[in-house]
Design an enzyme around this catalytic site. Structure first.
Site, short mmCIF file in Angstrom:
data_model
loop_
_atom_site.label_atom_id
_atom_site.label_comp_id
_atom_site.label_asym_id
_atom_site.label_seq_id
_atom_site.Cartn_x
_atom_site.Cartn_y
_atom_site.Cartn_z
N VAL A 101 37.68 39.74 36.60
CA VAL A 101 37.73 38.44 35.95
C VAL A 101 39.17 38.21 35.50
O VAL A 101 39.77 39.08 34.86
CB VAL A 101 36.78 38.36 34.73
CG1 VAL A 101 36.87 36.98 34.08
CG2 VAL A 101 35.35 38.65 35.16
N CYS A 102 39.72 37.08 35.86
CA CYS A 102 41.07 36.68 35.44
C CYS A 102 42.09 37.77 35.82
O CYS A 102 42.15 38.20 36.95
CB CYS A 102 41.05 36.40 33.93
SG CYS A 102 42.48 35.50 33.32
N SER A 103 42.87 38.24 34.85
CA SER A 103 43.92 39.22 35.15
C SER A 103 43.39 40.61 35.41
O SER A 103 44.17 41.53 35.70
CB SER A 103 44.94 39.25 34.00
OG SER A 103 44.30 39.57 32.77
N GLY A 104 42.07 40.80 35.34
CA GLY A 104 41.50 42.08 35.76
C GLY A 104 41.84 42.41 37.19
O GLY A 104 41.74 43.56 37.63
N THR A 121 43.38 35.07 40.96
CA THR A 121 43.53 35.42 39.55
C THR A 121 43.92 34.15 38.81
O THR A 121 43.97 33.07 39.40
CB THR A 121 44.58 36.54 39.35
OG1 THR A 121 44.55 36.98 37.98
CG2 THR A 121 45.99 36.07 39.70
#
Length: 315
Positions: A101-104, A121
């Site tokens: 999720v996102c910057s993961g 991202t």
């Protein structure tokens, strides 16, 4: 079992959003929710907001069938943790569905899971991500991507869209729709939908002409001429055009076209609705006129965007 990987200074909603979606879906399906928050160091893990989640350690578990990796302010440090990278790689090798999720996505990229794969991202990370991981086929405009068993999603709330797509795969469309309604979501966004909104991109869209733009978006099947919009704004056409350009940075006609393109793209990518019907409902009237607008905006006609969206969600 769904495993959610967190780390110090993770973004709380990156974890809590998918957790809630999976929990609700399991209950609708008549199954007890099987969710586990995990981290390198077991115990309370502090998010960037200060709120904590209790996590178990990174012990190998055959029970985990999906791993969701959160993002957040602490992702750079987490992406350098050898234990975390080894754990993520091990699950991916077993064929476990691994998602970020996102910057993961930084953790997945650092683990080498995104090399040669399509991924996305948060749009603010695009420039740095591309320079740091040139082997990744980054698609910065997408809500989420799937490439084999590796999934990635854009900023924060897009993690819920990704979870709903997984729920569709696991439980079917009906359960996914029920889950979206329970979460009080307006609609489920497809992976190919843009991260951006034309209303948000227009300068000062929440200012003087914010209500007018919102009204226009809800009435795209009307002509929406400059005269129509000026009358709605209670101004003369000439004064309205000057004021609109000064505040939004574009002309009324171009703003309306951007709104039409945005809504038409959503309908093209997320439904099987006839292209002719989409053109009519969004005010383009003529499918050819809509096709030319799509090529100007995206470099592709509507049919190509629809095929790409379906391919991205069925691969």
């Amino acid at each position: 079992m769904i495993g959610v990987l967190v780390f110090p200074d993770f973004q709380l909603l990156d974890a809590a959003g998918p957790i809630s979606a999976f929990e609700i879906a399991a209950r609708f399906a008549g199954n007890p929710p099987e969710l586990k928050v995990i981290a390198v160091t077991p115990g309370p893990v502090r998010s960037s907001s200060g709120a904590e989640m209790f996590a178990r350690g990174l012990r190998p578990s055959a029970a985990i069938t999906t791993l969701v990796v959160a993002g957040g302010e602490g992702v750079r440090a987490a992406a350098k943790c050898t234990k975390t990278l080894a754990f993520v790689r091990g699950l991916a090798r077993r064929g476990v569905r691994v998602a970020s999720v996102c910057s993961g996505a930084y953790i997945l990229a650092e683990a080498g899971l995104l090399d040669g794969r399509r991924a996305t991202t948060h749009w603010q990370r695009t420039k740095h991500f591309l320079s740091a991981y040139p082997k990744v086929k980054l698609e910065p405009d997408r809500i989420f991507t799937r490439d084999d068993n590796i999934w990635t999603s854009a900023g924060i709330t897009a993690g819920i869209d990704l979870a709903l797509a997984m729920i569709t795969e696991d439980y079917g469309e009906e359960i996914a729709q029920k889950t979206a309604r329970q979460l009080v979501l307006y609609h489920r966004r497809s992976g190919g939908q843009s991260q951006f909104s034309s209303l948000l991109e227009l300068k000062a869209a929440n200012g003087r002409f914010g209500p007018l733009l919102a009204w226009a978006r809800e009435h795209l099947n009307a002509p929406l001429t400059v005269e129509d919009m000026a009358e709605k704004a209670g101004m003369s056409s000439r004064h309205f055009t000057r004021a609109f350009v000064a505040e939004t940075g574009t002309t009324p006609s171009k703003a309306v076209e951007r709104l039409r393109i945005e809504v038409a793209r959503q309908r093209v990518q997320s439904s099987a609705e006839a292209i002719e019907r989409v053109a009519e409902a969004t005010g383009f009237r003529d499918p050819e006129r809509m096709r030319r607008a799509f090529i100007r905006a995206f470099g592709q006609p509507p049919q190509s965007l629809r095929r790409a969206a379906r391919a991205g969600e069925s691969v």
